[in-house]
Design a protein around this motif. Sequence first.
Motif, PDB file in Angstrom:
ATOM      1  N   ASP A  99       0.825  -1.213   0.000  1.00 37.56           N
ATOM      2  CA  ASP A  99       0.000   0.000   0.000  1.00 37.56           C
ATOM      3  C   ASP A  99       0.857   1.259   0.000  1.00 37.56           C
ATOM      4  N   ILE A 100       1.984   1.211   0.758  1.00 36.76           N
ATOM      5  CA  ILE A 100       2.822   2.415   0.845  1.00 36.76           C
ATOM      6  C   ILE A 100       4.278   2.050   1.110  1.00 36.76           C
ATOM      7  N   ILE A 101       5.166   2.797   0.498  1.00 36.12           N
ATOM      8  CA  ILE A 101       6.587   2.712   0.838  1.00 36.12           C
ATOM      9  C   ILE A 101       6.951   4.004   1.544  1.00 36.12           C
ATOM     10  N   ASP A 102       7.383   3.824   2.785  1.00 31.72           N
ATOM     11  CA  ASP A 102       7.684   4.959   3.646  1.00 31.72           C
ATOM     12  C   ASP A 102       9.208   5.013   3.818  1.00 31.72           C
ATOM     13  N   SER A 103       9.739   4.440   4.893  1.00 29.28           N
ATOM     14  CA  SER A 103      11.195   4.381   5.048  1.00 29.28           C
ATOM     15  C   SER A 103      11.810   3.434   4.013  1.00 29.28           C
ATOM     16  N   GLY A 104      11.032   2.460   3.582  1.00 31.15           N
ATOM     17  CA  GLY A 104      11.526   1.462   2.623  1.00 31.15           C
ATOM     18  C   GLY A 104      12.139   0.253   3.305  1.00 31.15           C
ATOM     19  N   LEU A 105      12.205   0.287   4.638  1.00 32.75           N
ATOM     20  CA  LEU A 105      12.885  -0.781   5.380  1.00 32.75           C
ATOM     21  C   LEU A 105      12.178  -2.134   5.241  1.00 32.75           C
ATOM     22  N   THR A 106      10.855  -2.121   5.319  1.00 32.47           N
ATOM     23  CA  THR A 106      10.088  -3.368   5.210  1.00 32.47           C
ATOM     24  C   THR A 106      10.371  -4.032   3.867  1.00 32.47           C
ATOM     25  N   LEU A 107      10.260  -3.244   2.814  1.00 39.01           N
ATOM     26  CA  LEU A 107      10.399  -3.816   1.481  1.00 39.01           C
ATOM     27  C   LEU A 107      11.823  -4.185   1.120  1.00 39.01           C
ATOM     28  N   SER A 108      12.797  -3.392   1.561  1.00 42.25           N
ATOM     29  CA  SER A 108      14.169  -3.738   1.183  1.00 42.25           C
ATOM     30  C   SER A 108      14.533  -5.088   1.796  1.00 42.25           C
ATOM     31  N   TYR A 109      14.024  -5.325   2.992  1.00 42.35           N
ATOM     32  CA  TYR A 109      14.257  -6.615   3.638  1.00 42.35           C
ATOM     33  C   TYR A 109      13.536  -7.736   2.880  1.00 42.35           C
ATOM     34  N   LEU A 110      12.288  -7.500   2.581  1.00 43.06           N
ATOM     35  CA  LEU A 110      11.474  -8.515   1.886  1.00 43.06           C
ATOM     36  C   LEU A 110      12.045  -8.875   0.518  1.00 43.06           C
TER      37      LEU A 110
END
Length: 178
Positions: A99-110
């Motif tokens: 839904d949203i990329i904020d800091s990007g930390l969740t996605l960079s890990y995933l």
Amino acid sequence: MHQDIKEILISEEQIKEKVAELGKRLSEVYKDLNPLCICVLKGAVPFMADLIRKMEIPMEMDFMAVSSYGNATTSSGVVRILKDLEASIEGRHVLIVEDIIDSGLTLSYLVEMLKGRNAASVKIATLLDKPDRRKVDLSPDYSCFTIPDAFVVGYGLDFAEKYRNLPYIGVLKEEVYQ
Ligand code: PRP
Ligand code: MN
Ligand code: MG
């Protein structure tokens, strides 16, 4: 409009139009690739549900639940897998739906984790991109809207688990979260 919302940033109509456009584009990109769309719970649920119905190609879906924030209000960078995928993604074309990329930390890990499972490709489709808040170098492959650093809720995005069911993206009134 909901009483806790200061203004509507993105209307239901605008969302519908962009999501349809993205679905069409993905239908071309992923034609014959049988992509695996991975919905990151819970925020991405409405976006995922609408997006896949605009993908007129064979596809499959799966779900992941991760915890990156714990009880803190800002991201720690530590991502815990609360619910993993059901099946192997080896050789699969994976599209992470957020839904949203904020800091990007969740996605960079995933992204790194899923690449490590030998997917054929790992791409990101996000409804919202908030680049002002980025802490890591990450940009989505597909994004519907770039937004300023405002406290937004609705269409999956929550504050304390509320407002996910609003059909639009709205800016929350300060007095609600202060
Ligand atoms: C929110 C949002 C993204 C993530 C973005 O999820 O839905 O998944 O944070 O933040 P980041 O780019 O700074 O990592 P949240 O952890 O609040 O869970 P939720 O989807 O269940 O609301
Ligand atoms: Mn989320
Ligand atoms: Mg949340």
